[in-house]
Enzyme design. Structure first.
Site, PDB file in Angstrom:
ATOM      1  N   SER A 192      -8.808  -2.695  -0.666  1.00 49.83           N
ATOM      2  CA  SER A 192      -9.904  -2.984   0.248  1.00 49.83           C
ATOM      3  C   SER A 192      -9.335  -3.385   1.599  1.00 49.83           C
ATOM      4  O   SER A 192      -8.236  -3.937   1.683  1.00 49.83           O
ATOM      5  CB  SER A 192     -10.781  -4.113  -0.300  1.00 49.83           C
ATOM      6  N   ASP A 193     -10.081  -3.088   2.632  1.00 51.67           N
ATOM      7  CA  ASP A 193      -9.683  -3.508   3.967  1.00 51.67           C
ATOM      8  C   ASP A 193     -10.939  -3.694   4.804  1.00 51.67           C
ATOM      9  O   ASP A 193     -11.944  -3.020   4.596  1.00 51.67           O
ATOM     10  CB  ASP A 193      -8.769  -2.485   4.635  1.00 51.67           C
ATOM     11  N   GLN A 194     -10.845  -4.627   5.725  1.00 43.65           N
ATOM     12  CA  GLN A 194     -11.969  -4.885   6.626  1.00 43.65           C
ATOM     13  C   GLN A 194     -11.473  -4.817   8.063  1.00 43.65           C
ATOM     14  O   GLN A 194     -10.435  -5.379   8.396  1.00 43.65           O
ATOM     15  CB  GLN A 194     -12.569  -6.260   6.370  1.00 43.65           C
TER      16      GLN A 194
END
Length: 192
Positions: A69-71
């Site tokens: 996941s990455d934001q």
């Protein structure tokens, strides 16, 4: 379900969120260069990094299911990074005062050579007009130095906003659980 579940992150925020699904999992740090490519849009960056993180950990554990996941916070077409230091957090919040910022949170599920699925959540945060003194008080109180956008919506940061527009409130914290649960169910994990 065969194969372990690994979260390709050592973020305490993501670990706590995934823990809500009550599935056994471990965490492992992905070693991925997070530098944006020239001209890369924030949404493309978030998606690319989520997949890269999952693939990097699955390379070490080919039989495991790996969540990456990455934001990325997007403002005026640019990615806002994690401030790291107090002065950078203050400058970041001053620049977004009275404006809207998009938080693009990507999640990917991989196993072996296969990308089992991916999703991208967009949350729009509208900041109220902030005075420097209240920004400084906030940064000193909450120390949001490891957070893109320089705030923690799950804490005192909520006082900085006029509005949050989202389909999944967990996405803003770092892992879109609605999409993650869907990806896991599609892969055969049993969830309520």
């Amino acid at each position: 379900m065969t194969g372990a579940l690994i979260l390709a992150s050592t973020s305490r925020y993501r670990r706590e969120l995934l823990g809500r699904l009550r599935l056994p999992f471990t965490t492992e740090r992905p070693e991925v260069d997070e530098t944006p490519l020239p001209g890369e849009a924030p949404a493309a960056l978030a998606s690319r990094l989520a997949v890269a993180k999952a693939r990097e950990v699955v390379r070490r554990h080919p039989g495991a299911w790996v969540i990456g996941s990455d934001q990325v916070a997007g403002f005026d077409g640019h990615a806002l990074g994690k401030p790291g230091i107090r002065d950078a957090a203050i400058v970041q919040l001053q620049s977004t005062s009275g404006s809207s910022v998009q938080f693009l949170t990507a999640v990917a599920l991989c196993r072996g050579d296969a990308l089992a699925g991916e999703a991208l959540d967009t949350t729009t945060v509208t900041f109220r007009c902030l005075q420097r003194a209240e920004i400084e008080r906030y940064v000193d109180a909450e120390q949001p130095l490891d957070c893109a956008g320089s705030f923690k919506s799950e804490g005192l940061g909520i006082a900085l906003f006029d509005a949050i527009d989202t389909r999944d409130p967990t996405a803003l914290i770092g892992l879109p659980l609605i999409a993650t649960a869907r990806l896991l169910r599609d892969a055969g994990f049993v969830l309520p």
